[in-house]
Enzyme design. Structure first.
Site, PDB file in Angstrom:
ATOM      1  N   GLU A  32     -15.399  -4.145 -14.727  1.00 39.30           N
ATOM      2  CA  GLU A  32     -14.617  -4.899 -15.873  1.00 39.30           C
ATOM      3  C   GLU A  32     -14.982  -3.989 -17.146  1.00 39.30           C
ATOM      4  O   GLU A  32     -15.691  -3.196 -16.941  1.00 39.30           O
ATOM      5  CB  GLU A  32     -14.848  -6.353 -16.182  1.00 39.30           C
ATOM      6  CG  GLU A  32     -16.375  -6.529 -16.404  1.00 39.30           C
ATOM      7  CD  GLU A  32     -16.731  -7.705 -17.719  1.00 39.30           C
ATOM      8  OE1 GLU A  32     -15.799  -7.533 -18.626  1.00 39.30           O
ATOM      9  OE2 GLU A  32     -17.344  -8.737 -17.153  1.00 39.30           O
ATOM     10  N   LYS A  47     -24.616 -17.219 -18.153  1.00 44.01           N
ATOM     11  CA  LYS A  47     -25.475 -17.445 -19.249  1.00 44.01           C
ATOM     12  C   LYS A  47     -25.654 -18.904 -19.664  1.00 44.01           C
ATOM     13  O   LYS A  47     -24.851 -19.542 -19.423  1.00 44.01           O
ATOM     14  CB  LYS A  47     -25.086 -16.783 -20.354  1.00 44.01           C
ATOM     15  CG  LYS A  47     -25.204 -15.160 -20.161  1.00 44.01           C
ATOM     16  CD  LYS A  47     -25.510 -14.388 -21.416  1.00 44.01           C
ATOM     17  CE  LYS A  47     -25.720 -13.083 -21.097  1.00 44.01           C
ATOM     18  NZ  LYS A  47     -24.418 -11.982 -21.295  1.00 44.01           N
TER      19      LYS A  47
HETATM   20  N1  PSU Z   1     -20.368 -13.265 -19.963  1.00 41.25           N
HETATM   21  C1  PSU Z   1     -21.360 -12.338 -20.390  1.00 41.25           C
HETATM   22  N2  PSU Z   1     -20.956 -11.183 -20.870  1.00 41.25           N
HETATM   23  C2  PSU Z   1     -19.602 -10.688 -20.925  1.00 41.25           C
HETATM   24  C3  PSU Z   1     -18.728 -11.780 -20.934  1.00 41.25           C
HETATM   25  C4  PSU Z   1     -18.983 -13.164 -20.294  1.00 41.25           C
HETATM   26  O1  PSU Z   1     -22.528 -12.789 -20.217  1.00 41.25           O
HETATM   27  O2  PSU Z   1     -19.299  -9.706 -21.325  1.00 41.25           O
HETATM   28  C5  PSU Z   1     -17.184 -11.622 -20.902  1.00 41.25           C
HETATM   29  C6  PSU Z   1     -16.441 -11.227 -19.442  1.00 41.25           C
HETATM   30  O3  PSU Z   1     -15.475 -10.159 -19.501  1.00 41.25           O
HETATM   31  C7  PSU Z   1     -16.017 -12.403 -19.090  1.00 41.25           C
HETATM   32  C8  PSU Z   1     -15.494 -12.977 -20.512  1.00 41.25           C
HETATM   33  O4  PSU Z   1     -15.040 -12.341 -18.056  1.00 41.25           O
HETATM   34  O5  PSU Z   1     -16.453 -12.597 -21.275  1.00 41.25           O
HETATM   35  C9  PSU Z   1     -15.278 -14.395 -20.393  1.00 41.25           C
HETATM   36  O6  PSU Z   1     -14.556 -14.799 -21.603  1.00 41.25           O
HETATM   37  P1  PSU Z   1     -13.921 -16.190 -21.996  1.00 41.25           P
HETATM   38  O7  PSU Z   1     -15.137 -17.213 -21.937  1.00 41.25           O
HETATM   39  O8  PSU Z   1     -13.414 -16.074 -23.528  1.00 41.25           O
HETATM   40  O9  PSU Z   1     -13.169 -16.599 -20.857  1.00 41.25           O
END
Ligand code: PSU
Ligand code: MN
Length: 330
Positions: free
Chosen positions: A49, A184
């Site tokens: 990603e 996390k």
């Molecule tokens: N969690 C992490 N690091 C990240 C992300 C999430 O520890 O970089 C990023 C990933 O790309 C994940 C996205 O798919 O954030 C999720 O965002 P949201 O909660 O807005 O869906």
């Protein structure tokens, strides 16, 4: 035209014509020559990603990390396919210039989840893909394995805010195996696992029964599937795809003990960052980048260091072997 059709609205016929044919899709995306050759020769390809590059850490660490992760994929005999949207073109596999462009754009690139894809493409924007959109593009071109750091989940207080990452619904609808270091603890891990169960996602943990929390091995949450070898992973992925379940597989690989940053330090920083986000009313898709940046500040950069380290380590130890063996296996 059916007589019951409402004037001005598309009929089933027009809908069919409007929906993308395969060749129209191929024109919309750009697959790098290397990835394209690997896919047609049946060589292993690993999707990566790009939100972690644009929003996960500053330049130039982000570029260094992205290159390092790609190098690890290569060392393990597979071809990396970092995915991003550049000038409105979804790119599957970035060359060095493209990787650098994205790394320099940083937060000026739009964080692009599934819902944002059409807009970023239509407006010829630059989009960094999250887990959901990376899975979408990986499946589109036939990449079955995708390696990442943390995935999105149900946010704390998600039962009120409905802030649930589209990563989870994507895992329910797209047959790609996502290898991750877990979720996390800025998120609500028990509810994340409940939601994945509702979506029918097979969640396995590597060499443990416990779902990992990215920085730390333990979250206190058990998962029903345990896999102990790359072959176990390959078999699980293979069976899931052959059964045509239609959903993804999540394999969570805990950070190795010797490398996990001090759990207590990070946990207290997370608690504080969460309070600040509430006070400043930072919600929606701005919340995760805020929390990650704040936790990094509060821990004197040690969580950033941990992210970088993690990206370099977890692949090397287990995950890419499983991706690689998966192909040897099938
Ligand atoms: N969690 C992490 N690091 C990240 C992300 C999430 O520890 O970089 C990023 C990933 O790309 C994940 C996205 O798919 O954030 C999720 O965002 P949201 O909660 O807005 O869906
Ligand atoms: Mn969200």
């Amino acid at each position: 035209m059916a007589s019951s059709a409402v004037k001005g609205l598309p009929t089933a016929d027009t809908h069919l014509r409007l929906s993308s044919s395969k060749s129209a899709i191929v024109e919309l995306v750009k697959v790098s020559p290397e990835v394209s050759a690997a896919l047609s020769n049946g060589q292993p390809v690993v999707a990566l990603e790009s939100t972690i590059i644009s929003h996960g850490m500053p330049f130039p660490q982000n570029l260094e990390t992205a290159k390092e992760v790609e190098a690890i994929v290569r060392e393990n005999g597979a071809v990396p396919a970092t995915i991003a949207i550049l000038d409105g073109k979804p790119c599957i596999g970035l060359n060095v210039e493209e990787l650098e462009k994205l790394a320099r754009l940083g937060r000026r690139a739009q964080k692009t989840a599934r819902r944002d894809i059409a807009y970023v493409v239509a407006t010829k924007g630059n989009g960094a893909t999250t887990v959901s959109s990376t899975m979408f593009f990986a499946a589109m071109v036939g990449i079955p394995v995708f390696v990442t750091g943390g995935i999105g989940g149900v946010h704390r207080h998600g039962e009120n805010t409905m802030d649930i990452s589209s990563d989870l619904t994507e895992l329910g609808r797209t047959p790609v195996a996502v290898i991750s270091a877990g979720v996390k603890s800025i998120l609500d891990i028990p509810r994340t696992l409940e939601y994945l169960e509702t979506q029918g996602v097979c969640v396995a943990a590597y060499k443990t029964h416990e779902f990992p929390a990215f920085f730390t091995e333990r979250s206190g949450c058990k998962v029903p599937c345990r896999v102990d070898t790359p072959e176990d992973c390959a078999q699980l992925i293979d069976v899931s795809f052959k059964l045509n379940l239609g959903s993804g597989v999540l394999i969570a690989v805990p950070i190795p003990k010797e490398h996990s940053a001090s759990g207590d330090l990070i946990e207290s920083a997370i608690e504080r960052a969460l309070r600040e986000a509430r006070e400043k009313n930072i919600t929606g898709n701005a919340e995760t980048p805020f929390l990650l940046a704040r936790v990094s500040e509060l821990t004197g950069g040690s969580s950033l260091a941990s992210i970088i380290l993690l990206d370099a380590i977890y692949n090397k130890h287990y995950v890419l072997c499983s991706a690689q063996r998966f192909f040897l296996f099938c």
